[in-house]
Scaffold this motif. Structure first.
Motif, PDB file in Angstrom:
ATOM      1  N   LEU A 112       0.254  -1.067   0.230  1.00 33.99           N
ATOM      2  CA  LEU A 112       0.069  -0.149  -0.010  1.00 33.99           C
ATOM      3  C   LEU A 112       0.658   1.485   0.194  1.00 33.99           C
ATOM      4  CD1 LEU A 112      -2.891  -0.977   2.807  1.00 33.99           C
ATOM      5  CD2 LEU A 112      -3.167  -0.100   0.305  1.00 33.99           C
ATOM      6  N   GLN A 113       0.606   2.563  -0.773  1.00 34.00           N
ATOM      7  CA  GLN A 113       1.162   4.225  -0.701  1.00 34.00           C
ATOM      8  C   GLN A 113      -0.211   5.009  -0.747  1.00 34.00           C
ATOM      9  OE1 GLN A 113       4.985   4.086  -1.554  1.00 34.00           O
ATOM     10  NE2 GLN A 113       4.172   5.647  -0.663  1.00 34.00           N
ATOM     11  N   ILE A 114      -0.163   4.964   0.340  1.00 34.86           N
ATOM     12  CA  ILE A 114      -1.605   5.796   1.045  1.00 34.86           C
ATOM     13  C   ILE A 114      -1.288   7.383   0.719  1.00 34.86           C
ATOM     14  CG2 ILE A 114      -3.278   7.026   2.085  1.00 34.86           C
ATOM     15  CD1 ILE A 114      -3.007   3.850   2.771  1.00 34.86           C
ATOM     16  N   TYR A 115      -1.345   8.330   0.009  1.00 31.92           N
ATOM     17  CA  TYR A 115      -0.365   9.947   0.312  1.00 31.92           C
ATOM     18  C   TYR A 115      -1.013  10.877   0.467  1.00 31.92           C
ATOM     19  CZ  TYR A 115       2.486   7.841  -3.901  1.00 31.92           C
ATOM     20  OH  TYR A 115       3.669   7.633  -4.497  1.00 31.92           O
ATOM     21  N   GLN A 116      -0.764  11.625   1.817  1.00 35.61           N
ATOM     22  CA  GLN A 116      -1.314  12.669   2.240  1.00 35.61           C
ATOM     23  C   GLN A 116      -2.051  13.532   1.288  1.00 35.61           C
ATOM     24  OE1 GLN A 116       1.694  15.949   3.455  1.00 35.61           O
ATOM     25  NE2 GLN A 116       0.227  16.900   4.914  1.00 35.61           N
ATOM     26  N   LEU A 120     -10.367   8.718   3.371  1.00 32.63           N
ATOM     27  CA  LEU A 120     -10.372   7.153   4.220  1.00 32.63           C
ATOM     28  C   LEU A 120     -11.615   6.760   5.235  1.00 32.63           C
ATOM     29  CD1 LEU A 120      -6.337   6.247   4.227  1.00 32.63           C
ATOM     30  CD2 LEU A 120      -7.895   6.512   2.202  1.00 32.63           C
TER      31      LEU A 120
ATOM     32  N   GLU B  86       4.152   7.845  14.171  1.00 35.87           N
ATOM     33  CA  GLU B  86       4.989   7.398  13.518  1.00 35.87           C
ATOM     34  C   GLU B  86       5.717   6.239  13.759  1.00 35.87           C
ATOM     35  OE1 GLU B  86       8.363  11.556  12.623  1.00 35.87           O
ATOM     36  OE2 GLU B  86       8.655   9.997  12.464  1.00 35.87           O
ATOM     37  N   LYS B 101      -1.456  13.206  12.453  1.00 33.21           N
ATOM     38  CA  LYS B 101      -1.514  12.655  11.262  1.00 33.21           C
ATOM     39  C   LYS B 101      -0.888  10.986  11.465  1.00 33.21           C
ATOM     40  CE  LYS B 101       2.070  13.863   7.791  1.00 33.21           C
ATOM     41  NZ  LYS B 101       2.822  15.318   7.318  1.00 33.21           N
ATOM     42  N   TYR B 105       5.824   3.507   7.976  1.00 35.12           N
ATOM     43  CA  TYR B 105       6.889   3.141   7.338  1.00 35.12           C
ATOM     44  C   TYR B 105       6.743   1.846   6.469  1.00 35.12           C
ATOM     45  CZ  TYR B 105       8.572   8.125   7.947  1.00 35.12           C
ATOM     46  OH  TYR B 105       7.967   9.453   8.286  1.00 35.12           O
ATOM     47  N   LEU B 119      -3.565   9.915   7.144  1.00 34.02           N
ATOM     48  CA  LEU B 119      -2.852   8.558   6.808  1.00 34.02           C
ATOM     49  C   LEU B 119      -1.909   8.861   6.051  1.00 34.02           C
ATOM     50  CD1 LEU B 119      -2.117   6.180   8.469  1.00 34.02           C
ATOM     51  CD2 LEU B 119      -4.321   5.511   6.675  1.00 34.02           C
ATOM     52  N   ILE B 120      -0.822   8.905   6.073  1.00 34.81           N
ATOM     53  CA  ILE B 120       0.206   8.035   5.670  1.00 34.81           C
ATOM     54  C   ILE B 120       0.995   7.108   5.450  1.00 34.81           C
ATOM     55  CG2 ILE B 120       2.341   9.290   4.043  1.00 34.81           C
ATOM     56  CD1 ILE B 120       1.902  11.945   4.779  1.00 34.81           C
ATOM     57  N   VAL B 121       0.826   6.288   3.714  1.00 37.67           N
ATOM     58  CA  VAL B 121       1.515   5.046   4.027  1.00 37.67           C
ATOM     59  C   VAL B 121       2.768   5.187   3.077  1.00 37.67           C
ATOM     60  CG1 VAL B 121       1.243   2.311   3.665  1.00 37.67           C
ATOM     61  CG2 VAL B 121      -0.339   3.754   5.338  1.00 37.67           C
TER      62      VAL B 121
END
Lengths: 173, 137
Positions: A112-116, A120, B86, B101, B105, B119-121
């Motif tokens: 998975l690559q979820i961007y800011q 969701l 994080e 936030k 990683y 959410l940043i994955v």
């Protein structure tokens, strides 16, 4: 750490995208697509894509979508308040949820690559192991209907979309 | 940004935080070191870095902004209310901060529920129910 902006270069031919559902189109049913697909309208039902899937901005997908490649989500998965089973995207590759993406259902992917900025409101799951989906069986079982034959992007469809006023990429084969 | 000759289109996916090549530095504040097991509720006004095991809850003090960093190899099973989380290690539990936030990683694992602003994955392992509304709505 410094944030970076990722960009996606869409080369339909190189990516193997052979099917396109244009804006304002509405597809509802059981589909098996040989090759990747670009969705710019609304697609609902049991869909199996043998390739990458691009969900364009302002596009919506519902139902059970199984993808044998990567998924790039710029649009919407599911309707607001829907249950995860009503809008589920299952991907064998990497799912990229862009900043404009909206998830109301469920997305399962190997990576998975979820961007800011992604909105969701559902379930997000990455496959911890090489879990193999059973697209043919589950697609038929879910809807109980016949799987349609693979469709081809033909020159007439390309020309039709080129005449449209909105900026969209043209496919050439 | 359209390559009209080859019919290619470049579109932005979005922002993602890029981890530095160095090991992540501990957040200013408290630190649960390697081999240390903490069970209980952790109230913090600055932040906490977990290198060992944390079980319980991490709550930020009112009118404070704090961050939780779960380092690679660390495990956290907790309810967390922090402005920034994080995850480089293993996290299981619930993250609840509508304006917060959360960043997962590559080496991170997130299991549980998330209610956050962002959410940043970056290709971690994730299995969670997510409620993320940019803007904290």
């Amino acid at each position: 750490m410094s944030p970076s902006i990722d960009t996606l270069t869409i080369d339909p031919t190189a990516m193997g995208i052979r099917h396109r559902f244009g804006p304002e189109s509405l597809i509802d049913g059981t589909l098996k697509l040989a090759g990747g697909a670009l969705v710019q309208g609304e697609v609902s039902g049991a869909v199996f894509v043998q390739g990458p899937l691009l969900i364009w901005a302002d596009a919506t997908v519902r139902g059970v979508i199984q993808v044998d490649g990567d998924v790039y989500v710029f649009g919407t998965i599911g309707d607001p308040g829907c249950a995860p089973d009503e809008a589920s995207v299952e991907c064998q590759g990497t799912a990229y949820l862009a900043a404009s993406s909206v998830l109301n259902g469920r997305i399962v992917a190997k990576h998975l690559q979820i961007y800011q900025g992604a909105d969701l409101r559902g379930q997000v799951r990455s496959l911890a192991s090489a879990h193999k989906l059973s697209p043919h069986v589950s697609a038929v079982d879910e809807r109980g209907g016949a799987i349609a034959e693979a469709t081809e992007v033909v020159e007439e469809i390309d020309a039709h979309f080129r005449r449209a006023s909105y900026p969209i990429p043209a496919f050439s084969r | 940004m359209t390559d009209t000759v080859n019919h290619r289109l470049c579109i932005p996916l979005g922002l993602r935080d890029s981890p530095t090549e160095q090991l992540p530095q501990p957040a200013d504040g408290s630190c649960i070191g390697p081999g240390v097991r903490f069970e209980g509720t952790f109230y913090t006004g600055v932040g906490c870095a977990v290198h060992g095991h944390l079980q319980g809850a991490v709550l930020q003090l009112p009118d404070h902004s704090c961050g939780l960093v779960v380092h690679e190899g660390a495990t956290t099973e907790a309810f967390v209310d922090a402005d920034t989380v994080e995850i480089h290690g293993n996290f299981k539990g619930q993250i609840e901060n509508p304006r917060g936030k959360v960043i997962v990683y590559k080496t991170g694992t997130l299991l549980g529920e998330v209610r956050a602003g962002d959410l940043i994955v970056v290709s971690g392992v994730i299995d969670a129910c997510i409620g993320v509304s940019p803007g904290g709505q």
